[in-house]
Scaffold this motif. Structure first.
Motif, PDB file in Angstrom:
ATOM      1  N   ARG A 200      -5.359  11.207   3.865  1.00  0.00           N
ATOM      2  CA  ARG A 200      -5.430  12.422   3.035  1.00  0.00           C
ATOM      3  C   ARG A 200      -5.436  13.674   3.918  1.00  0.00           C
ATOM      4  O   ARG A 200      -4.770  14.654   3.596  1.00  0.00           O
ATOM      5  CB  ARG A 200      -6.659  12.383   2.133  1.00  0.00           C
ATOM      6  CG  ARG A 200      -6.708  11.138   1.288  1.00  0.00           C
ATOM      7  CD  ARG A 200      -6.665  11.174  -0.162  1.00  0.00           C
ATOM      8  NE  ARG A 200      -6.705  12.399  -0.857  1.00  0.00           N
ATOM      9  CZ  ARG A 200      -5.999  12.617  -1.949  1.00  0.00           C
ATOM     10  NH1 ARG A 200      -5.170  11.705  -2.383  1.00  0.00           N
ATOM     11  NH2 ARG A 200      -6.098  13.738  -2.601  1.00  0.00           N
ATOM     12  N   GLU A 201      -6.185  13.640   5.026  1.00  0.00           N
ATOM     13  CA  GLU A 201      -6.266  14.803   5.926  1.00  0.00           C
ATOM     14  C   GLU A 201      -4.913  15.175   6.523  1.00  0.00           C
ATOM     15  O   GLU A 201      -4.620  16.353   6.718  1.00  0.00           O
ATOM     16  CB  GLU A 201      -7.246  14.530   7.071  1.00  0.00           C
ATOM     17  CG  GLU A 201      -8.693  14.571   6.678  1.00  0.00           C
ATOM     18  CD  GLU A 201      -9.622  14.102   7.795  1.00  0.00           C
ATOM     19  OE1 GLU A 201      -9.169  13.982   8.958  1.00  0.00           O
ATOM     20  OE2 GLU A 201     -10.796  13.846   7.493  1.00  0.00           O
ATOM     21  N   ILE A 202      -4.093  14.180   6.833  1.00  0.00           N
ATOM     22  CA  ILE A 202      -2.795  14.466   7.461  1.00  0.00           C
ATOM     23  C   ILE A 202      -1.675  14.598   6.422  1.00  0.00           C
ATOM     24  O   ILE A 202      -0.504  14.689   6.789  1.00  0.00           O
ATOM     25  CB  ILE A 202      -2.415  13.411   8.522  1.00  0.00           C
ATOM     26  CG1 ILE A 202      -2.222  12.023   7.891  1.00  0.00           C
ATOM     27  CG2 ILE A 202      -3.442  13.382   9.653  1.00  0.00           C
ATOM     28  CD1 ILE A 202      -1.570  11.007   8.811  1.00  0.00           C
ATOM     29  N   ASP A 203      -2.030  14.619   5.142  1.00  0.00           N
ATOM     30  CA  ASP A 203      -1.065  14.700   4.051  1.00  0.00           C
ATOM     31  C   ASP A 203      -0.098  13.519   4.095  1.00  0.00           C
ATOM     32  O   ASP A 203       1.098  13.660   3.846  1.00  0.00           O
ATOM     33  CB  ASP A 203      -0.315  16.045   4.086  1.00  0.00           C
ATOM     34  CG  ASP A 203       0.359  16.370   2.764  1.00  0.00           C
ATOM     35  OD1 ASP A 203      -0.098  15.864   1.710  1.00  0.00           O
ATOM     36  OD2 ASP A 203       1.369  17.107   2.793  1.00  0.00           O
ATOM     37  N   GLY A 204      -0.633  12.355   4.436  1.00  0.00           N
ATOM     38  CA  GLY A 204       0.183  11.162   4.601  1.00  0.00           C
ATOM     39  C   GLY A 204       0.850  10.674   3.328  1.00  0.00           C
ATOM     40  O   GLY A 204       1.951  10.115   3.381  1.00  0.00           O
ATOM     41  N   ILE A 205       0.212  10.909   2.191  1.00  0.00           N
ATOM     42  CA  ILE A 205       0.811  10.460   0.929  1.00  0.00           C
ATOM     43  C   ILE A 205       2.105  11.221   0.671  1.00  0.00           C
ATOM     44  O   ILE A 205       3.138  10.627   0.357  1.00  0.00           O
ATOM     45  CB  ILE A 205      -0.179  10.618  -0.239  1.00  0.00           C
ATOM     46  CG1 ILE A 205      -1.408   9.742   0.003  1.00  0.00           C
ATOM     47  CG2 ILE A 205       0.479  10.261  -1.570  1.00  0.00           C
ATOM     48  CD1 ILE A 205      -2.579  10.052  -0.889  1.00  0.00           C
TER      49      ILE A 205
ATOM     50  N   ILE B 197       0.843  -1.202   0.000  1.00  0.00           N
ATOM     51  CA  ILE B 197       0.000   0.000   0.000  1.00  0.00           C
ATOM     52  C   ILE B 197       0.878   1.250   0.000  1.00  0.00           C
ATOM     53  O   ILE B 197       0.624   2.197  -0.759  1.00  0.00           O
ATOM     54  CB  ILE B 197      -0.984  -0.030   1.186  1.00  0.00           C
ATOM     55  CG1 ILE B 197      -2.001  -1.165   0.976  1.00  0.00           C
ATOM     56  CG2 ILE B 197      -1.677   1.318   1.360  1.00  0.00           C
ATOM     57  CD1 ILE B 197      -2.838  -1.501   2.190  1.00  0.00           C
ATOM     58  N   ARG B 198       1.923   1.263   0.823  1.00  0.00           N
ATOM     59  CA  ARG B 198       2.831   2.421   0.830  1.00  0.00           C
ATOM     60  C   ARG B 198       3.502   2.590  -0.528  1.00  0.00           C
ATOM     61  O   ARG B 198       3.645   3.716  -1.031  1.00  0.00           O
ATOM     62  CB  ARG B 198       3.873   2.278   1.946  1.00  0.00           C
ATOM     63  CG  ARG B 198       3.279   2.360   3.335  1.00  0.00           C
ATOM     64  CD  ARG B 198       4.335   2.419   4.436  1.00  0.00           C
ATOM     65  NE  ARG B 198       5.311   1.333   4.396  1.00  0.00           N
ATOM     66  CZ  ARG B 198       5.157   0.148   4.985  1.00  0.00           C
ATOM     67  NH1 ARG B 198       4.040  -0.128   5.666  1.00  0.00           N
ATOM     68  NH2 ARG B 198       6.119  -0.763   4.918  1.00  0.00           N
TER      69      ARG B 198
ATOM     70  N   ASP C 201       1.872   6.613  -7.077  1.00  0.00           N
ATOM     71  CA  ASP C 201       0.601   7.173  -7.559  1.00  0.00           C
ATOM     72  C   ASP C 201      -0.300   6.122  -8.184  1.00  0.00           C
ATOM     73  O   ASP C 201      -0.967   6.360  -9.187  1.00  0.00           O
ATOM     74  CB  ASP C 201       0.842   8.320  -8.556  1.00  0.00           C
ATOM     75  CG  ASP C 201       1.518   9.510  -7.900  1.00  0.00           C
ATOM     76  OD1 ASP C 201       1.155   9.850  -6.758  1.00  0.00           O
ATOM     77  OD2 ASP C 201       2.431  10.106  -8.530  1.00  0.00           O
ATOM     78  N   GLU C 202      -0.317   4.934  -7.581  1.00  0.00           N
ATOM     79  CA  GLU C 202      -1.201   3.865  -8.025  1.00  0.00           C
ATOM     80  C   GLU C 202      -2.435   3.822  -7.127  1.00  0.00           C
ATOM     81  O   GLU C 202      -2.443   4.399  -6.044  1.00  0.00           O
ATOM     82  CB  GLU C 202      -0.459   2.524  -7.975  1.00  0.00           C
ATOM     83  CG  GLU C 202       0.730   2.454  -8.923  1.00  0.00           C
ATOM     84  CD  GLU C 202       1.551   1.196  -8.747  1.00  0.00           C
ATOM     85  OE1 GLU C 202       1.105   0.269  -8.043  1.00  0.00           O
ATOM     86  OE2 GLU C 202       2.669   1.151  -9.300  1.00  0.00           O
TER      87      GLU C 202
END
Length: 177
Positions: free
Chosen positions: A158-163, A135-136, A142-143
Motif C-alpha cells: 500500500r505504501e509503494i502504491d503497488g496495487i 494474489i496479483r 479488487d478482491e
C-alpha cells in the motif's frame, strides 16, 4: 560443529503466508537459510511487478513480524542468466556455501540435483490461495487479498502504491495505428 545451511529460491512477487510458513518450517531443520530472491533483474511487469529491493524489504519485514532471528537467514537477490546448465553454479557464486536446497520447482530441483546437491521439496501450504499469481489477480480485480500476505507486506504494498502499479502493468498496451 559445522552449521547446516540451506537455500530456498523464490520470486516472492509478493511474499505471502505460504512462503513464510515454508521458511519457518525449513528454519526448524537447519541453522541458517539463504533466501534467494530469484529473477532479481525483473520488475515492473505483470508477472514481476516488484523490484528486488522491494522484495527483500517485504521478506525481511515479514520475518521480523513473526520474530525470526535475523542471524538465521540471508536474503540475496539472484539475477537470472540465460543458461540453465550454468545456473546452479551462478547461484553458488553469489551466496554463502550451502548443503541443502529447498524447492518445489522441478527445474530448480533438476539443476541442483545435477550439481550434486541434496534437494528437498518443502510442503506447500494452501497453494491455490497462496500463489503470487492469484494474489496479483485479486489485487487487479479488487478482491480481498490482504489475508493472504503478512501484515507488513500488505502495508508495504500500500505504501509503494503497488496495487495501482499492478493494475497499470496488467492493462493491455494500446497500439495506435
Amino acid at each position: 560443529m559445522k552449521k547446516s545451511r540451506g537455500i530456498i529460491v523464490g520470486r516472492f512477487q509478493p511474499v505471502h503466508n505460504g512462503h513464510i510458513q515454508i521458511i519457518r518450517n525449513v528454519l526448524e531443520e537447519i541453522d541458517e537459510l539463504i533466501i534467494a530472491i530469484g529473477s532479481a533483474q525483473l520488475s515492473h511487469t505483470p508477472k514481476n511487478p516488484f523490484t528486488a529491493g522491494e522484495r527483500v524489504t517485504m521478506v525481511k519485514e515479514a520475518l521480523n513480524e513473526i520474530n525470526i532471528n535475523p542471524n538465521s537467514y540471508y536474503i540475496i537477490p539472484i539475477p537470472d542468466i540465460s543458461n540453465h546448465s550454468l545456473w546452479a553454479s551462478h547461484v553458488k557464486t553469489l551466496t554463502p556455501s550451502f548443503n541443502k536446497v529447498y524447492s518445489g520447482n522441478p527445474l530448480v530441483q533438476r539443476l541442483f540435483i545435477e550439481n550434486n546437491y541434496e534437494v528437498t521439496t518443502p510442503p506447500l501450504y494452501n497453494r491455490t490461495e497462496y500463489s503470487g499469481r492469484e494474489i496479483r489477480n485479486k489485487m487487479i480485480n479488487d478482491e480481498k487479498w490482504d489475508i493472504l500476505v503478512p501484515n507488513t507486506t500488505y502495508k508495504f504494498i500500500r505504501e509503494i502504491d503497488g496495487i495501482n502499479r499492478i493494475k497499470d502493468l496488467s492493462q493491455k498496451e494500446i497500439n495506435e495505428l
